[in-house]
Motif scaffolding. Structure first.
Motif, PDB file in Angstrom:
ATOM      1  N   ASP A 223       0.761  -1.341  -0.060  1.00  7.78           N
ATOM      2  CA  ASP A 223      -0.021  -0.024   0.047  1.00  7.78           C
ATOM      3  C   ASP A 223       0.978   1.184  -0.002  1.00  7.78           C
ATOM      4  OD1 ASP A 223      -2.818  -1.049   0.491  1.00  7.78           O
ATOM      5  OD2 ASP A 223      -1.600  -2.223   1.877  1.00  7.78           O
ATOM      6  N   ALA A 224       2.197   1.002   0.537  1.00 11.01           N
ATOM      7  CA  ALA A 224       3.013   2.133   0.465  1.00 11.01           C
ATOM      8  C   ALA A 224       4.381   1.951   0.458  1.00 11.01           C
ATOM      9  CB  ALA A 224       2.722   2.993   2.018  1.00 11.01           C
ATOM     10  N   VAL A 225       5.139   2.567  -0.219  1.00 14.01           N
ATOM     11  CA  VAL A 225       6.401   2.315  -0.254  1.00 14.01           C
ATOM     12  C   VAL A 225       7.338   3.443  -0.051  1.00 14.01           C
ATOM     13  CG1 VAL A 225       8.497   1.406  -1.865  1.00 14.01           C
ATOM     14  CG2 VAL A 225       6.280   0.683  -2.352  1.00 14.01           C
TER      15      VAL A 225
ATOM     16  N   GLY B 126      -1.583   0.779 -12.789  1.00 16.04           N
ATOM     17  CA  GLY B 126      -2.686   1.431 -12.308  1.00 16.04           C
ATOM     18  C   GLY B 126      -3.333   1.065 -10.978  1.00 16.04           C
ATOM     19  N   THR B 127      -2.293   0.729 -10.052  1.00  7.12           N
ATOM     20  CA  THR B 127      -2.692   0.426  -8.619  1.00  7.12           C
ATOM     21  C   THR B 127      -2.570   1.552  -7.868  1.00  7.12           C
ATOM     22  OG1 THR B 127      -0.604  -0.196  -8.441  1.00  7.12           O
ATOM     23  CG2 THR B 127      -2.062  -2.201  -8.926  1.00  7.12           C
ATOM     24  N   ALA B 128      -3.227   1.598  -6.653  1.00  6.66           N
ATOM     25  CA  ALA B 128      -3.236   2.838  -5.439  1.00  6.66           C
ATOM     26  C   ALA B 128      -2.073   2.292  -4.766  1.00  6.66           C
ATOM     27  CB  ALA B 128      -4.464   2.651  -5.055  1.00  6.66           C
ATOM     28  N   GLN B 129      -0.912   2.849  -5.027  1.00  4.88           N
ATOM     29  CA  GLN B 129       0.296   2.904  -3.870  1.00  4.88           C
ATOM     30  C   GLN B 129       0.861   4.239  -3.782  1.00  4.88           C
ATOM     31  OE1 GLN B 129       3.792   0.831  -5.731  1.00  4.88           O
ATOM     32  NE2 GLN B 129       3.540  -0.644  -3.955  1.00  4.88           N
TER      33      GLN B 129
ATOM     34  N   TRP C  21       3.860   8.635   8.552  1.00  2.00           N
ATOM     35  CA  TRP C  21       2.742   7.552   8.430  1.00  2.00           C
ATOM     36  C   TRP C  21       1.498   8.381   8.397  1.00  2.00           C
ATOM     37  CZ3 TRP C  21       4.339   3.943   5.878  1.00  2.00           C
ATOM     38  CH2 TRP C  21       5.646   3.216   6.181  1.00  2.00           C
ATOM     39  N   ASP C  22       1.405   9.548   9.272  1.00  3.28           N
ATOM     40  CA  ASP C  22       0.065  10.159   9.295  1.00  3.28           C
ATOM     41  C   ASP C  22      -0.148  10.793   7.993  1.00  3.28           C
ATOM     42  OD1 ASP C  22       0.017  10.098  11.926  1.00  3.28           O
ATOM     43  OD2 ASP C  22       1.029  11.787  12.425  1.00  3.28           O
ATOM     44  N   LEU C  23       0.906  11.056   6.975  1.00  9.66           N
ATOM     45  CA  LEU C  23       0.540  12.004   5.791  1.00  9.66           C
ATOM     46  C   LEU C  23       0.411  10.475   4.750  1.00  9.66           C
ATOM     47  CD1 LEU C  23       3.250  14.417   6.077  1.00  9.66           C
ATOM     48  CD2 LEU C  23       0.950  15.089   5.881  1.00  9.66           C
ATOM     49  N   VAL C  24       0.827   9.348   4.852  1.00  8.89           N
ATOM     50  CA  VAL C  24       0.514   8.422   4.055  1.00  8.89           C
ATOM     51  C   VAL C  24      -0.759   7.825   4.483  1.00  8.89           C
ATOM     52  CG1 VAL C  24       1.197   5.797   3.712  1.00  8.89           C
ATOM     53  CG2 VAL C  24       2.837   7.613   3.861  1.00  8.89           C
ATOM     54  N   ALA C  25      -1.303   7.733   5.623  1.00  6.96           N
ATOM     55  CA  ALA C  25      -2.779   7.324   6.100  1.00  6.96           C
ATOM     56  C   ALA C  25      -3.670   8.122   5.256  1.00  6.96           C
ATOM     57  CB  ALA C  25      -2.723   7.095   7.708  1.00  6.96           C
ATOM     58  N   GLU C  26      -3.561   9.302   5.421  1.00  5.54           N
ATOM     59  CA  GLU C  26      -4.385  10.290   4.704  1.00  5.54           C
ATOM     60  C   GLU C  26      -4.527  10.057   3.159  1.00  5.54           C
ATOM     61  OE1 GLU C  26      -3.082  14.232   4.983  1.00  5.54           O
ATOM     62  OE2 GLU C  26      -2.918  14.342   7.273  1.00  5.54           O
ATOM     63  N   ARG C  27      -3.495   9.362   2.631  1.00  7.33           N
ATOM     64  CA  ARG C  27      -3.576   9.167   1.352  1.00  7.33           C
ATOM     65  C   ARG C  27      -4.004   7.827   0.751  1.00  7.33           C
ATOM     66  NH1 ARG C  27      -0.524  13.470   2.275  1.00  7.33           N
ATOM     67  NH2 ARG C  27      -0.179  15.113   0.694  1.00  7.33           N
ATOM     68  N   LEU C  28      -4.035   6.858   1.852  1.00  9.49           N
ATOM     69  CA  LEU C  28      -4.631   5.621   1.504  1.00  9.49           C
ATOM     70  C   LEU C  28      -5.966   5.679   1.176  1.00  9.49           C
ATOM     71  CD1 LEU C  28      -2.523   3.425   4.289  1.00  9.49           C
ATOM     72  CD2 LEU C  28      -1.823   3.895   1.757  1.00  9.49           C
ATOM     73  N   PRO C  29      -6.393   4.636   0.265  1.00  5.55           N
ATOM     74  CA  PRO C  29      -7.902   4.554  -0.113  1.00  5.55           C
ATOM     75  C   PRO C  29      -8.471   4.127   1.139  1.00  5.55           C
ATOM     76  CG  PRO C  29      -6.529   3.273  -1.414  1.00  5.55           C
ATOM     77  CD  PRO C  29      -5.617   3.902  -0.694  1.00  5.55           C
TER      78      PRO C  29
END
Ligand code: C5P
Length: 223
Positions: A89-91, A140-143, A214-222
């Protein structure tokens, strides 16, 4: 207690610094300790994530509860990231990757010959971060893809340009030089978003910067 807001999320983190062999005993390397990457790993695990760390030459105790893959060179790091990136989900690329490697690594130790030393011919390494963005676009994935950048001057302007060049979602820009960042426990950074956001993180433990990332990543995760 920590919010388990990354539960069910898989994150991939690169940490440390690559070593590019000149001969069996020598390399071109850098001062990255892996502390920021390991802090990201620990905090993500504490928040419930399934964490994989690709560690390049990190001499720190293994972070608990994470899947650790050890590598040496930039090419090995690229291969490990490529093998682990699918489904993440995140790299987050904190590793300091050598921009260049020797074209040839001598099979035996280079000796002093009494004449002028042979120059070391270099070739460019792949840009792993930029490659991650290309793979994501293709699939086309959400990452969410996060880069780190160490800058000595014009931190914001250089960071903006780098963010655009790499195509990642977030770029964590560190001011380095003068005893800051490398090998220390504290870090001060500005996090630039591809959406134009600017978040200043004051000087503090690398864990605090990690949690902000991680806060900023979490905001962007679908979802
Ligand atoms: O261009 P620069 O090396 O400053 O960019 C730093 C960011 O790019 C870091 O996130 C680093 O891990 C990543 N990088 C990479 N592959 C390279 C060089 C840097 O992924 N060959």
């Amino acid at each position: 207690a920590v919010e388990p807001d990354l539960t069910g999320k898989r994150v991939l983190i690169s940490a440390g610094g690559t070593r590019e062999a000149i001969d069996p005993v020598r390399f071109i390397g850098n001062h990255s300790s892996g502390r920021q990457g390991y802090a990201l790993a620990r905090t993500a695990a504490a928040r419930g994530a399934d964490v994989t760390v690709v560690a390049a030459n990190v001499g720190l105790p293994d972070p608990a509860g994470v899947h650790l893959v050890r590598v040496g060179s930039a090419v090995e790091l690229a291969e490990a990231v490529e093998a682990e990136r699918a489904g993440a989900d995140a790299v987050v690329m904190t590793a300091a990757v050598a921009d260049f490697r020797p074209v040839n690594s001598a099979a035996s130790k280079i000796k002093k010959s009494g004449t002028a030393p042979a120059p070391i011919e270099l070739v460019e390494n792949p840009d792993i971060l930029a490659g991650l963005v290309v793979s994501r676009e293709r699939e086309g994935t959400a990452q969410t893809i996060v880069g780190f950048a160490a800058e000595t001057d014009d931190v914001i302007a250089n960071g903006r340009a780098k963010l655009a060049r790499k195509g990642c979602d977030l770029l964590v820009v560190n001011q380095v030089g003068g005893g800051k960042a490398f090998g220390t426990d504290d870090n001060k950074a500005t996090v630039l978003g591809a959406d134009g956001t600017v978040v200043d993180v004051p000087t503090g433990p690398k864990e605090d910067l990690a949690d902000r990332v991680w806060d900023l990543v979490a905001e962007r995760l679908p979802g």
